[in-house]
Scaffold this active site. Structure first.
Site, short mmCIF file in Angstrom:
data_model
loop_
_atom_site.label_atom_id
_atom_site.label_comp_id
_atom_site.label_asym_id
_atom_site.label_seq_id
_atom_site.Cartn_x
_atom_site.Cartn_y
_atom_site.Cartn_z
N ARG A 22 0.82 -1.23 0.00
CA ARG A 22 0.00 0.00 0.00
C ARG A 22 0.85 1.28 0.00
NH1 ARG A 22 -4.84 -0.83 4.13
NH2 ARG A 22 -5.60 0.99 3.00
N ASP A 55 -15.49 2.32 3.15
CA ASP A 55 -15.27 0.90 3.47
C ASP A 55 -16.48 0.03 3.14
OD1 ASP A 55 -12.72 1.43 4.37
OD2 ASP A 55 -13.38 1.81 6.43
N ARG A 72 -9.87 -3.28 -4.37
CA ARG A 72 -11.27 -3.71 -4.16
C ARG A 72 -12.12 -3.56 -5.41
NH1 ARG A 72 -12.09 -1.53 2.07
NH2 ARG A 72 -11.03 -3.31 2.98
C1 S3P Z 1 -9.69 4.96 8.19
C2 S3P Z 1 -9.81 5.73 7.06
C3 S3P Z 1 -10.15 5.18 5.74
C4 S3P Z 1 -10.76 3.78 5.85
C5 S3P Z 1 -10.01 2.91 6.81
C6 S3P Z 1 -9.97 3.51 8.19
C7 S3P Z 1 -9.31 5.60 9.44
O1 S3P Z 1 -8.96 5.08 4.98
O2 S3P Z 1 -10.81 3.18 4.58
O3 S3P Z 1 -10.61 1.63 6.89
O4 S3P Z 1 -9.45 4.97 10.52
O5 S3P Z 1 -8.85 6.75 9.41
P1 S3P Z 1 -8.40 6.31 4.13
O6 S3P Z 1 -7.97 7.36 5.06
O7 S3P Z 1 -7.24 5.75 3.35
O8 S3P Z 1 -9.52 6.74 3.25
#
Ligand code: S3P
Length: 446
Positions: free
Chosen positions: A122, A320, A351
């Site tokens: 990632r 999500d 995804r």
């Molecule tokens: C999260 C932010 C989101 C989400 C992840 C949890 C967080 O990701 O997809 O499951 O706890 O701040 P991104 O900040 O990459 O959008």
């Protein structure tokens, strides 16, 4: 581990999904930065959050588990962490890795971060760039991926950062780093992302401001070097986890379930707006505030679903939940379109590709056009009958297990152990409502 979901009838009953993953990571990290003892109730004890707890332990924080979901954290104060002796392994957790990088940027020692094969793929540049601009040194693998080394400093410079992506992880990493810097650190996002960090920090006595920025977006500013007051945190049930049984019930006529204690933070509830637009019957009962967050009981009744067109602006509020909403769209009548999904390509798996391939294997018509996905259903159950690789992605695994319960033929999911990262006890919880998910013995899985 391989799991199989068999078609089920209407769902009924009441359950409480596990604690919110985002808030659980933050509760542990912010408690670690407070001065003194914080208590947490309802902590998600999934693999992701446990990895964060272990990392904080390696950084010199004392964490005590008093019982299921009940933890005590002895905070060391902002900038009080100690150099770890070992590599910090954040497992599958993007939130754990990125938020911790923000904190480590403010500590004058070197930490090494790694994770599982999914996390090591990632992108970390989105966090590394602003943290470097504030003064941290970060040495990473090609493409700015883990494993990486981060050397923080106690001479951080505050910045104003305009993030190209709406990401609560990026915003939070910068705000957490800003806690260690003198003066004011500001993040501007293209669209507002979840605001748990801001709410929790404000509750702990940090000075935060949100103000409109040009282009109609919001700028969040934190004033650095506060003394954070320890808290009693109560973690609501995770709306992103609740979405799996919610869709399973909404798409099966005759169902009626209740999901208790679910977080209703408006920056998280886009999937419930979308389900309502599809004609799903969802009511919110017993709405009240707990800690800094609104919670309530979701009551979901099954019925026919209609196709939906989801605007790109809604993405941060349901980021999500897209995989399970694609499953809802496969059960709906007509062609649904989900717009602006570029961020889905850099989650625990790609995804967009994983869902499109899996849906096709289950007999669902769908296609990717640019960053959009369309999914077509005829209002009846899809064929199912496929074997899906979870690709180290809990939400891919759970989405196809839900689909298997709603299809004409069951669905098998390989690598289903990944579900434990966010939703330990998933199969037990949905089976308690009437689903039929079993773990296959290794020879049957062969
Ligand atoms: C999260 C932010 C989101 C989400 C992840 C949890 C967080 O990701 O997809 O499951 O706890 O701040 P991104 O900040 O990459 O959008």
């Amino acid at each position: 581990m391989e799991m199989q979901a068999f078609p089920h009838g209407p769902l009924s009953g009441e359950a409480r999904p596990p604690g919110d993953k985002s808030i659980s990571h933050r509760a542990l990290m912010l408690a670690a930065l407070a001065v003194g003892e914080s208590r947490i109730e309802g902590l998600l004890e999934g693999e992701d959050v446990l990895a964060t707890a272990r990392a904080l332990g390696a950084l010199g924080v004392e964490l005590v588990r008093r019982g299921p979901g009940a933890w005590t954290v002895h905070g060391v104060g902002v900038s009080g962490l100690a150099e770890p002796e070992e590599v910090l392994d954040l497992g599958n957790a993007g939130t754990g890795a990125r938020l911790l990088m923000g904190i480590l940027a403010g500590h004058p020692f070197t930490s090494f971060l790694s994770g599982d094969a999914s996390l090591r793929r990632r992108p970390m540049a989105r966090v590394a760039e602003p943290l470097r601009a504030m003064g941290a040194e970060i040495l990473a693998r090609s493409g700015c991926r883990l494993p990486l080394a981060i050397t923080g400093t106690n001479r951080l410079v505050p910045i104003v950062w305009r993030s190209p992506v709406a990401s609560a992880q990026v915003k939070s990493a910068i705000l957490l780093c800003g806690l260690h810097a003198p003066g004011e650190t500001t993040v501007i996002e293209p669209l507002p992302s979840r605001d748990h960090t801001e709410r929790m920090l404000a509750g702990m006595g940090a000075e935060l401001r949100t103000a409109p920025a040009e282009g109609g977006v919001v700028a969040v500013t934190v004033v650095g070097q506060p003394e954070l007051v320890p808290q009693s945190f109560t973690v609501p049930a995770d709306p992103s986890s609740a979405a799996f049984p919610a869709v399973a019930a909404a798409a099966r006529p005759g169902s009626r379930i209740r999901l208790a204690g679910v977080g209703l933070n408006p920056s998280r509830t886009g999937s419930y707006t979308t389900l309502a637009e599809m004609g799903a019957r969802i009511a919110i009962l017993d709405r009240h505030r707990e800690g800094g967050e609104e919670v309530g009981t979701l009551e979901v009744e099954g019925g026919e679903l209609a196709a939906v067109d989801v605007p790109a602006e809604r993405a941060p509020a349901m980021i999500d939940e897209y995989p399970i909403l694609f499953v809802a769209a496969a059960l709906a009548r007509g062609r649904s379109r989900f717009r602006g999904l570029a961020e889905l390509r850099v989650k625990e798996s790609d995804r967009l590709a994983a869902m499109a391939e899996g849906l096709r294997a289950c007999g669902v018509r769908c296609g990717i056009e640019g960053d959009d996905l369309w999914v077509e259903g005829d209002g009846g159950p899809p064929a199912g009958g496929a074997r899906i690789d979870a690709r180290l992605d809990h939400r891919i695994a759970m989405s196809f297990l839900v689909l298997g319960g709603l299809a004409r033929e069951g669905v098998r999911v390989e690598g289903a152990e990944t579900i434990a990262t966010s939703f330990p006890g998933f199969a037990e919880l949905v089976n308690g409502l009437g689903a039929r998910i079993t773990t296959l013995a290794p020879d049957a899985a062969g």
